[in-house]
Design a protein around this motif. Structure first.
Motif, PDB file in Angstrom:
ATOM      1  N   UNK A  72       0.818  -1.210   0.000  1.00  0.00           N
ATOM      2  CA  UNK A  72       0.000   0.000   0.000  1.00  0.00           C
ATOM      3  C   UNK A  72       0.855   1.265   0.000  1.00  0.00           C
ATOM      4  N   UNK A  73       1.969   1.212   0.695  1.00  0.00           N
ATOM      5  CA  UNK A  73       2.747   2.425   0.941  1.00  0.00           C
ATOM      6  C   UNK A  73       3.989   2.573   0.065  1.00  0.00           C
ATOM      7  N   UNK A  74       4.480   1.458  -0.452  1.00  0.00           N
ATOM      8  CA  UNK A  74       5.733   1.508  -1.196  1.00  0.00           C
ATOM      9  C   UNK A  74       6.951   1.560  -0.289  1.00  0.00           C
ATOM     10  N   UNK A  75       6.737   1.368   1.006  1.00  0.00           N
ATOM     11  CA  UNK A  75       7.832   1.363   1.969  1.00  0.00           C
ATOM     12  C   UNK A  75       8.328  -0.065   2.180  1.00  0.00           C
ATOM     13  N   UNK A  76       9.533  -0.192   2.740  1.00  0.00           N
ATOM     14  CA  UNK A  76      10.111  -1.511   2.973  1.00  0.00           C
ATOM     15  C   UNK A  76       9.645  -2.078   4.313  1.00  0.00           C
ATOM     16  N   UNK A  77       9.893  -3.370   4.504  1.00  0.00           N
ATOM     17  CA  UNK A  77       9.532  -4.016   5.766  1.00  0.00           C
ATOM     18  C   UNK A  77      10.188  -3.316   6.960  1.00  0.00           C
ATOM     19  N   UNK A  78      11.513  -3.090   6.960  1.00  0.00           N
ATOM     20  CA  UNK A  78      12.106  -2.411   8.117  1.00  0.00           C
ATOM     21  C   UNK A  78      11.609  -0.985   8.309  1.00  0.00           C
ATOM     22  N   UNK A  79      11.360  -0.259   7.234  1.00  0.00           N
ATOM     23  CA  UNK A  79      10.856   1.108   7.377  1.00  0.00           C
ATOM     24  C   UNK A  79       9.493   1.118   8.063  1.00  0.00           C
ATOM     25  N   UNK A  80       8.638   0.173   7.699  1.00  0.00           N
ATOM     26  CA  UNK A  80       7.308   0.087   8.316  1.00  0.00           C
ATOM     27  C   UNK A  80       7.426  -0.330   9.778  1.00  0.00           C
ATOM     28  N   UNK A  81       8.298  -1.295  10.066  1.00  0.00           N
ATOM     29  CA  UNK A  81       8.481  -1.753  11.441  1.00  0.00           C
ATOM     30  C   UNK A  81       9.015  -0.635  12.328  1.00  0.00           C
ATOM     31  N   UNK A  82       9.951   0.154  11.817  1.00  0.00           N
ATOM     32  CA  UNK A  82      10.505   1.269  12.578  1.00  0.00           C
ATOM     33  C   UNK A  82       9.456   2.363  12.789  1.00  0.00           C
ATOM     34  N   UNK A  83       8.686   2.664  11.748  1.00  0.00           N
ATOM     35  CA  UNK A  83       7.674   3.710  11.849  1.00  0.00           C
ATOM     36  C   UNK A  83       6.609   3.345  12.870  1.00  0.00           C
ATOM     37  N   UNK A  84       6.248   2.062  12.931  1.00  0.00           N
ATOM     38  CA  UNK A  84       5.266   1.604  13.921  1.00  0.00           C
ATOM     39  C   UNK A  84       5.767   1.894  15.331  1.00  0.00           C
ATOM     40  N   UNK A  85       7.031   1.569  15.612  1.00  0.00           N
ATOM     41  CA  UNK A  85       7.584   1.817  16.946  1.00  0.00           C
ATOM     42  C   UNK A  85       7.567   3.309  17.265  1.00  0.00           C
ATOM     43  N   UNK A  86       7.898   4.134  16.277  1.00  0.00           N
ATOM     44  CA  UNK A  86       7.954   5.577  16.507  1.00  0.00           C
ATOM     45  C   UNK A  86       6.593   6.168  16.877  1.00  0.00           C
ATOM     46  N   UNK A  87       5.514   5.487  16.546  1.00  0.00           N
ATOM     47  CA  UNK A  87       4.184   5.997  16.861  1.00  0.00           C
ATOM     48  C   UNK A  87       3.664   5.532  18.218  1.00  0.00           C
ATOM     49  N   UNK A  88       4.463   4.768  18.942  1.00  0.00           N
ATOM     50  CA  UNK A  88       4.003   4.249  20.230  1.00  0.00           C
ATOM     51  C   UNK A  88       4.220   5.270  21.353  1.00  0.00           C
ATOM     52  N   UNK A  89       3.370   5.254  22.372  1.00  0.00           N
ATOM     53  CA  UNK A  89       3.541   6.154  23.517  1.00  0.00           C
ATOM     54  C   UNK A  89       4.889   5.949  24.207  1.00  0.00           C
ATOM     55  N   UNK A  90       5.437   7.000  24.750  1.00  0.00           N
ATOM     56  CA  UNK A  90       6.683   7.081  25.540  1.00  0.00           C
ATOM     57  C   UNK A  90       7.949   7.027  24.693  1.00  0.00           C
TER      58      UNK A  90
END
Length: 345
Positions: free
Chosen positions: A267-285
């Motif tokens: 959907x995004x054209x992003x790579x697996x690690x980029x998506x995994x890193x972005x998910x962590x960045x959106x987490x609280x704290x």
């Protein structure tokens, strides 16, 4: 580059920090497996990071027997005022009975050694690499207070503490007016979400920012491991030592998570690690996540994790795919969401 406050402090850090575990590649087999970047190559990685706004670099006294700090110090020579240095101590650094732990003796010597290897007179963020149950909190924090007052360290944090370890230390800080830990360097990833159970709510309540290590799940979310594909020939996951000491993840669970990431990648054209890193960045704290790179190509690829965000729907898909049963009492607390909600900010 986005910058966030480090916990309850006034220090702003980039959301990505360059980890230097790959610098040096000396001594322990684990550090050879991570990489052995030195000299001009290390300087080039620092150059690229700074160009992208990544001005924080993380190390530890045990990485490559101190050689990681030495290589980092050489790479930042002449531009110390442009960077933030994060390093750690507590693990064994010699054969003597006092060459380990968080005693006044060991921490004082560790800081002096790190300063010498890094070629600097202060450390921006100094963290305890592990919990030392044999040294009183009063001794640990009193030592850190002396080091802060001497101008040798500026902010203090911990790594790999449990919730009660950290909370007890914060209580001692408050009781005696000693420095408070503003950062917790902790393991957290899409395939390792234990951090959410207790440490995340504690971080929100006490304003302790997460400095996330191994956000790609101990090299499982690099995009090289997926259902129906042979494992890569070269991977630290094949090292028996890493398999024994690292977080355990079942194959089917990993494939389920990667399947969900792959769908979002389409959907995004992003790579697996980029998506995994972005998910962590959106987490609280989460204040910053530590990215590693053996070479320029890997670093530039990881830098692509910022400047965009997953949609709430995509985050929900990844949350669902990576959810696991909780240990007690967390599964019981989750059933009382009316008064004990999951952290959201």
């Amino acid at each position: 580059m986005e910058y966030r406050l480090l916990g309850g402090s006034g220090l702003k850090v980039p959301v990505l920090t360059l980890g230097t575990g790959t610098f040096g590649g000396k001594g322990h087999v684990m550090f050879n497996a991570w990489g052995h970047t030195e000299g001009q190559e290390a300087t080039r990685l620092v150059d690229i990071a700074l160009e992208a706004g990544v001005n924080m670099f993380d190390s530890a006294d045990v990485y490559s027997e101190g050689n990681s700090e030495t290589v980092l110090g050489q790479a930042i020579a002449g531009r110390r005022d442009q960077v933030l240095i994060s390093t750690k101590a507590t693990f064994r650094s010699g054969e003597g009975p006092n060459d380990v732990g968080s005693s006044r003796h060991h921490l004082t010597r560790a800081v002096e050694g790190s300063l010498r290897r890094l070629g600097t007179d202060y450390i921006d963020l100094f963290q305890l690499h592990a919990y030392d149950a044999q040294t009183p909190h009063e001794e640990v924090l009193g030592t850190l207070d002396d080091l802060v007052r001497a101008g040798k360290i500026r902010y203090v944090g911990v790594s790999n503490f449990s919730g009660w370890h950290l909370m007890k230390a914060l209580a001692v800080s408050e009781k005696y007016g000693l420095p408070r830990y503003v950062a917790h360097q902790a393991y957290y990833s899409l395939v390792g979400r234990d951090y959410e159970w207790e440490l995340m709510p504690l971080g929100l309540d006490q304003k302790v920012g997460a400095v996330v290590w191994s956000p790609l799940g101990w090299a499982r979310l690099t995009g090289k491991i997926r259902r129906g594909h042979p494992a890569p020939e070269v991977s630290r996951l094949k090292d028996p030592l890493n398999l024994e000491k690292g977080p355990q993840v079942s194959e089917e669970y990993l494939y389920k998570v990667v399947d969900a990431i792959d769908a979002i990648a389409a959907e995004t054209g992003k790579t697996v690690p980029q998506i995994a890193l972005n998910w962590v960045l959106q987490r609280p704290t989460v204040s910053t996540i530590i990215i590693g790179a053996r070479n320029e190509e890997q670093l530039r690829a990881n830098l692509g994790a910022v400047g965009w965000n997953l949609t709430p729907e995509q985050v929900a898909k990844l949350d669902e795919a990576s959810a696991v049963p909780r240990a007690y009492p967390y599964w019981h607390q989750a059933g009382f969401a009316e008064r004990n909600p999951f952290p959201t900010s």
